[in-house]
Motif scaffolding. Structure first.
Motif, short mmCIF file in Angstrom:
data_model
loop_
_atom_site.label_atom_id
_atom_site.label_comp_id
_atom_site.label_asym_id
_atom_site.label_seq_id
_atom_site.Cartn_x
_atom_site.Cartn_y
_atom_site.Cartn_z
N VAL A 1 -0.16 -3.02 -7.13
CA VAL A 1 0.52 -3.93 -6.22
C VAL A 1 1.42 -3.06 -5.33
CG1 VAL A 1 2.23 -5.78 -6.03
CG2 VAL A 1 0.48 -5.87 -7.82
N ARG A 2 1.06 -2.93 -4.07
CA ARG A 2 1.78 -2.05 -3.15
C ARG A 2 2.89 -2.84 -2.44
NH1 ARG A 2 -1.45 2.24 -3.69
NH2 ARG A 2 -0.08 3.48 -2.37
N TRP A 3 3.86 -3.27 -3.23
CA TRP A 3 4.89 -4.16 -2.70
C TRP A 3 5.81 -3.46 -1.70
CZ3 TRP A 3 5.04 -9.08 -2.23
CH2 TRP A 3 6.24 -9.72 -1.90
N SER A 4 6.25 -2.28 -2.04
CA SER A 4 7.14 -1.53 -1.14
C SER A 4 6.47 -1.27 0.20
CB SER A 4 7.55 -0.21 -1.79
OG SER A 4 8.39 0.52 -0.94
N GLU A 5 5.20 -0.90 0.15
CA GLU A 5 4.44 -0.65 1.37
C GLU A 5 4.26 -1.93 2.18
OE1 GLU A 5 -0.04 0.98 2.40
OE2 GLU A 5 0.94 1.68 0.57
N SER A 6 4.05 -3.05 1.48
CA SER A 6 3.88 -4.33 2.15
C SER A 6 5.15 -4.74 2.89
CB SER A 6 3.52 -5.42 1.13
OG SER A 6 2.31 -5.13 0.46
N ILE B 1 -0.83 3.59 -12.16
CA ILE B 1 0.31 2.99 -11.46
C ILE B 1 -0.02 1.53 -11.20
CG2 ILE B 1 1.74 3.01 -9.39
CD1 ILE B 1 2.18 5.50 -11.02
N ALA B 2 0.78 0.61 -11.73
CA ALA B 2 0.50 -0.82 -11.60
C ALA B 2 1.22 -1.45 -10.42
CB ALA B 2 0.89 -1.54 -12.89
N ASN B 3 2.53 -1.21 -10.34
CA ASN B 3 3.34 -1.82 -9.28
C ASN B 3 4.19 -0.76 -8.59
OD1 ASN B 3 2.39 -4.23 -10.31
ND2 ASN B 3 4.31 -4.80 -11.29
N LEU B 4 4.04 -0.65 -7.28
CA LEU B 4 4.93 0.19 -6.48
C LEU B 4 5.95 -0.75 -5.84
CD1 LEU B 4 1.98 2.24 -5.11
CD2 LEU B 4 3.93 3.32 -6.23
N ASN B 5 6.93 -1.15 -6.64
CA ASN B 5 7.88 -2.19 -6.23
C ASN B 5 8.90 -1.70 -5.21
OD1 ASN B 5 6.69 -4.15 -7.81
ND2 ASN B 5 7.96 -3.69 -9.58
N ALA B 6 9.40 -0.50 -5.43
CA ALA B 6 10.36 0.15 -4.53
C ALA B 6 10.38 1.61 -4.94
CB ALA B 6 11.74 -0.48 -4.67
N SER B 7 11.00 2.45 -4.12
CA SER B 7 11.03 3.88 -4.47
C SER B 7 11.78 4.10 -5.77
CB SER B 7 11.71 4.66 -3.35
OG SER B 7 13.07 4.28 -3.21
N SER B 8 12.69 3.19 -6.11
CA SER B 8 13.48 3.34 -7.33
C SER B 8 12.90 2.55 -8.51
CB SER B 8 14.91 2.86 -7.08
OG SER B 8 14.91 1.51 -6.65
N GLN B 9 11.77 1.85 -8.31
CA GLN B 9 11.19 1.06 -9.39
C GLN B 9 9.68 1.03 -9.28
OE1 GLN B 9 10.68 -3.48 -10.33
NE2 GLN B 9 12.85 -3.01 -10.33
N ALA C 1 4.11 -13.34 2.06
CA ALA C 1 3.69 -12.33 1.08
C ALA C 1 4.05 -12.85 -0.30
CB ALA C 1 4.38 -11.00 1.34
N GLY C 2 3.32 -12.39 -1.29
CA GLY C 2 3.62 -12.79 -2.67
C GLY C 2 3.33 -11.64 -3.61
N HIS C 3 4.15 -11.51 -4.64
CA HIS C 3 3.99 -10.40 -5.59
C HIS C 3 3.00 -10.80 -6.67
CE1 HIS C 3 4.96 -7.42 -8.65
NE2 HIS C 3 5.55 -6.71 -7.70
N SER C 4 1.84 -10.13 -6.67
CA SER C 4 0.79 -10.39 -7.68
C SER C 4 0.40 -11.87 -7.65
CB SER C 4 1.28 -9.95 -9.06
OG SER C 4 0.23 -9.96 -9.99
#
Length: 396
Positions: free
Chosen positions: A245-250, A150-158, A85-88
């Motif tokens: 970017v659905r990072w947390s979901e990924s 919403i651009a990045n869902l990095n984590a529930s806290s970010q 996986a890669g972020h953006s």
């Protein structure tokens, strides 16, 4: 134990990155120079004219360093991972490792992507800490700022929001009023938002000329939080420019695949830190679900037992004194944090944050913000940063 390699994206760049890699992999470095038209080693090690912080240079530089970092792993005898996986921007490295396209084809895509994204002007982004997506959207709606995405869902806290700079600036006081930490980011474009549609349309023309192969290793896509399949690579890469970017979901998807080890390759440890938050939330959710399931099973057993309808079980009373002590302890934590900070770090202390490449400087002593949050004012950014989100620079 399964393993996932993750690759960081824009924001992780820093001068000196890849220092030991360029000479170790001269053939790939030479190919990169030919495609880019300049020395990738010089760009990363010397950062002429601060080019590393310009999108059209940042993205190729990170792609190359990430790619060489993986090559180093393989050269050192590490086996291939089970997932990628890669972020953006980092997603291009994941796809390249999976065999979807070559190092050269990936770099050409990234070069074009960076050039198009660098043309986006008047955009802004901000990190919103310790708030849910639903709450953020509610605040934006009430503030008549539905022009922000919403651009990045990095984590529930970010979570990162993106839009026109003037709208991002307008949003700031609404989040402060709601007692939510809001950190403007140093970007020129509204990345991963509707304002990238024009760039995405141009990028589509370029992507359609590229040949993609079936992934040899599962790559989890930013736009869906699920693995790529052969037929959707091009569309996902196009959509990624203007979608969240659905990072947390990924990462949650990967945690569902069983016992998993994550390793960040490339530059920095931003994704490693995010993984800590994601794992914490995942563990909490699993415990809650397990508890609910056990409670349901207990009720079923009670209802099936003889005479269970005659006498209901008494509810368990909460220990008020214990609850009160816990709450008092939580409230005292930020106070102690502020006291400890001010004893050691004076105004003007240099600090770093995951959200910025450059060092920052405090402009005030630490204070209790909103009655319960430890924070310090940062020079040049017109706002308070949570003390948990900054780290003093250690001088040798």
């Amino acid at each position: 134990m399964k393993k996932t390699y993750v690759f960081p994206g824009q924001g992780s760049q820093r001068k000196g990155m890849g220092e030991t890699l360029f000479d170790e992999f001269p053939a790939l470095t030479k190919k990169a120079d030919k495609i880019l038209g300049y020395s990738i080693k010089e760009l990363c090690l010397e950062n002429p004219n601060d080019q590393l912080n310009h999108t059209q240079y940042t993205q190729p530089a990170l792609y190359v360093v990430n790619a060489l970092s993986y090559q180093k792993k393989i050269k050192d005898g590490e086996k291939q991972p089970d997932f990628l996986a890669g972020h953006s921007l980092g997603e291009y490295n994941a796809l390249q490792v999976s065999g979807v396209f070559s190092f050269e084809s990936g770099l050409k895509l990234v070069k074009k992507r960076g050039e198009l994204m660098s043309q986006a002007k008047n955009g802004g982004m901000a990190a919103v800490l310790n708030s849910s997506e639903e709450k953020i959207l509610e605040i934006l709606k009430n503030a008549n700022l539905t022009t922000i995405d919403i651009a990045n869902l990095n984590a529930s806290s970010q979570i990162v929001i993106s839009g026109l700079k003037e709208d991002i600036d307008k949003a700031h006081p609404f989040f402060e009023k709601a007692d939510i930490m809001f950190i403007p980011l140093n970007t020129s474009g509204a990345f991963h938002s509707r304002y990238m549609k024009e760039a995405a349309a141009e990028f589509e023309k370029f992507v359609k000329k590229t040949r993609f192969y079936k992934p040899k290793i599962d790559v989890v896509a930013n736009v869906t939080g699920k693995p790529y399949v052969h037929g959707n690579v091009a569309q996902h890469l196009i959509d990624q420019l203007s979608n969240s970017v659905r990072w947390s979901e990924s990462m949650t998807y990967l945690l569902h695949q069983g016992e998993m080890e994550f390793e960040e390759l490339g530059v920095g440890d931003v994704l490693t830190k995010l993984m800590g938050y994601i794992k914490r939330d995942y563990t909490k959710t699993v415990r809650e679900q397990t508890g609910k399931k056990a409670e349901t099973n207990q009720k079923k057993r009670s209802q099936a037992a003889p005479g269970s309808s005659k006498k209901a079980a008494k509810p368990v009373k909460k220990n008020k004194s214990v609850t009160k002590k816990v709450k008092q302890k939580k409230l005292s934590d930020p106070t102690k944090l502020v006291e400890q900070w001010n004893e050691v770090y004076p105004v003007g202390t240099r600090v770093i944050s995951d959200f910025y490449e450059n060092e920052l400087e405090t402009r005030s002593e630490a204070i209790i913000l909103f009655g319960h949050r430890a924070a310090v004012y940062i020079k040049g950014y017109n706002g308070y940063f949570d003390l948990k989100e900054v780290k003093p620079v250690q001088r040798s």
